[in-house]
Every structure is written in C-alpha cells, then in structure tokens.
Design a protein around this motif. Structure first.
Motif, PDB file in Angstrom:
ATOM      1  N   ALA A   1      70.414 -17.979  17.294  1.00  0.00           N
ATOM      2  CA  ALA A   1      70.396 -18.015  18.757  1.00  0.00           C
ATOM      3  C   ALA A   1      69.064 -17.452  19.225  1.00  0.00           C
ATOM      4  O   ALA A   1      68.581 -16.460  18.657  1.00  0.00           O
ATOM      5  CB  ALA A   1      71.547 -17.220  19.336  1.00  0.00           C
ATOM      6  N   SER A   2      68.483 -18.069  20.224  1.00  0.00           N
ATOM      7  CA  SER A   2      67.133 -17.683  20.634  1.00  0.00           C
ATOM      8  C   SER A   2      66.999 -17.695  22.150  1.00  0.00           C
ATOM      9  O   SER A   2      67.820 -18.284  22.864  1.00  0.00           O
ATOM     10  CB  SER A   2      66.096 -18.650  20.035  1.00  0.00           C
TER      11      SER A   2
ATOM     12  N   SER B   1      69.664  -8.988  20.894  1.00  0.00           N
ATOM     13  CA  SER B   1      70.824  -8.482  20.170  1.00  0.00           C
ATOM     14  C   SER B   1      71.991  -9.425  20.415  1.00  0.00           C
ATOM     15  O   SER B   1      71.908 -10.320  21.269  1.00  0.00           O
ATOM     16  CB  SER B   1      71.170  -7.065  20.627  1.00  0.00           C
ATOM     17  N   ARG B   2      73.085  -9.233  19.671  1.00  0.00           N
ATOM     18  CA  ARG B   2      74.265 -10.063  19.893  1.00  0.00           C
ATOM     19  C   ARG B   2      75.525  -9.261  19.665  1.00  0.00           C
ATOM     20  O   ARG B   2      75.527  -8.298  18.901  1.00  0.00           O
ATOM     21  CB  ARG B   2      74.242 -11.331  19.017  1.00  0.00           C
ATOM     22  N   ASP B   3      76.574  -9.688  20.336  1.00  0.00           N
ATOM     23  CA  ASP B   3      77.900  -9.118  20.164  1.00  0.00           C
ATOM     24  C   ASP B   3      78.779 -10.269  19.682  1.00  0.00           C
ATOM     25  O   ASP B   3      79.181 -11.119  20.480  1.00  0.00           O
ATOM     26  CB  ASP B   3      78.398  -8.543  21.491  1.00  0.00           C
TER      27      ASP B   3
ATOM     28  N   THR C   1      78.207 -13.345  22.543  1.00  0.00           N
ATOM     29  CA  THR C   1      77.186 -13.167  23.571  1.00  0.00           C
ATOM     30  C   THR C   1      75.893 -12.653  22.946  1.00  0.00           C
ATOM     31  O   THR C   1      75.925 -11.781  22.083  1.00  0.00           O
ATOM     32  CB  THR C   1      77.668 -12.206  24.660  1.00  0.00           C
ATOM     33  N   VAL C   2      74.797 -13.219  23.399  1.00  0.00           N
ATOM     34  CA  VAL C   2      73.466 -12.786  22.988  1.00  0.00           C
ATOM     35  C   VAL C   2      72.786 -12.155  24.199  1.00  0.00           C
ATOM     36  O   VAL C   2      72.925 -12.644  25.323  1.00  0.00           O
ATOM     37  CB  VAL C   2      72.638 -13.971  22.473  1.00  0.00           C
ATOM     38  N   TYR C   3      72.044 -11.093  23.942  1.00  0.00           N
ATOM     39  CA  TYR C   3      71.365 -10.366  25.013  1.00  0.00           C
ATOM     40  C   TYR C   3      69.854 -10.358  24.785  1.00  0.00           C
ATOM     41  O   TYR C   3      69.386 -10.435  23.651  1.00  0.00           O
ATOM     42  CB  TYR C   3      71.860  -8.923  25.071  1.00  0.00           C
ATOM     43  N   LEU C   4      69.124 -10.229  25.880  1.00  0.00           N
ATOM     44  CA  LEU C   4      67.689  -9.998  25.804  1.00  0.00           C
ATOM     45  C   LEU C   4      67.365  -8.848  26.748  1.00  0.00           C
ATOM     46  O   LEU C   4      67.391  -9.016  27.967  1.00  0.00           O
ATOM     47  CB  LEU C   4      66.889 -11.242  26.187  1.00  0.00           C
ATOM     48  N   GLN C   5      67.102  -7.690  26.166  1.00  0.00           N
ATOM     49  CA  GLN C   5      66.689  -6.530  26.948  1.00  0.00           C
ATOM     50  C   GLN C   5      65.179  -6.595  27.121  1.00  0.00           C
ATOM     51  O   GLN C   5      64.446  -6.618  26.131  1.00  0.00           O
ATOM     52  CB  GLN C   5      67.093  -5.237  26.234  1.00  0.00           C
TER      53      GLN C   5
END
Length: 124
Positions: free
Chosen positions: A34-35, A71-73, A78-82
């Motif tokens: 995932a990107s 990161s991902r959960d 769900t994938v996150y971009l901080q």
C-alpha cells in the motif's frame, strides 16, 4: 476488487502536521503493498511512501524522508501517512494506492487500486 477511501487532508501552515488515513475494503487479502502518491498542479503523480501490508517494511521518497511516516493497522485495514514539518512544496492531492505482489512500487502504473484523493495545502 479493493476499495480505498482517503481522509484527513486540509489546510495547514508551513511547519505544521497532518495525518492522512486510507481505509481499505473488499479483497484486502490481495494487497501486498500500500502506498501514498501525490500530484501537484501541472506535475506528474509522484511516489511518496510505501508499506508492505504484511511485514510492515517501508520506503520513502527522498523529499519526505525524516518528515513523513507511513504505517498500517491491519485489524482496521487502514494505512496512515503522518506528515510533519510540512512545506509549501508538499501541497498536492494525495492518493492512496494498493497493488498485489510483483513489479516496482515506485510507479503509479503498477497500482490497480486507487482512492479518490485528498487535498493537502500548506501555506507559507
């Protein structure tokens, strides 16, 4: 099929932070990578960061290394971009993308699944 829905974009001042989320649904078991990509007006879509769905290995574009964290959960799919220390040049529409195994992670053409995009605007 895999459906991707981004959220979390907005307007922020330079030096500020935002967190983007990408919720995946459907055949999520087929996701290998995932990107996040981004596209500024008049420019091509460019790679930002990638994460291996199972192992969690990450890769970043040089322009965001040290400032952004992907990161991902897995439990939430769900994938996150901080995004920290944001700069005006980070202004773009940010897209979440997913792909099965195979092929390079850096090129948009390798990804069959895309979200609708979320606008990030960084003011100076």
């Amino acid at each position: 099929q895999v459906q991707l829905v981004e959220s979390g974009g907005g307007l922020v001042q330079a030096g500020g932070s935002l967190r983007l989320s990408c919720a995946a649904s459907g055949r999520t078991f087929s996701i290998y990578t995932a990107s996040w990509f981004r596209q500024a007006p008049g420019k091509e879509r460019e790679f930002v960061a990638a994460i291996r769905w199972s192992e969690g290995n990450t890769n970043y574009a040089d322009s965001v290394k040290g400032r952004f964290t992907i990161s991902r959960d897995n439990a939430k799919n769900t994938v996150y971009l901080q995004m920290n220390s944001l700069k005006p040049e980070d202004t773009a529409v940010y897209y979440c993308a997913a792909k099965p195994t195979g092929g390079t992670k850096y090129y948009p053409s390798q990804y069959p699944h895309w979200g609708q995009g979320t606008q990030v605007t960084v003011s100076s």
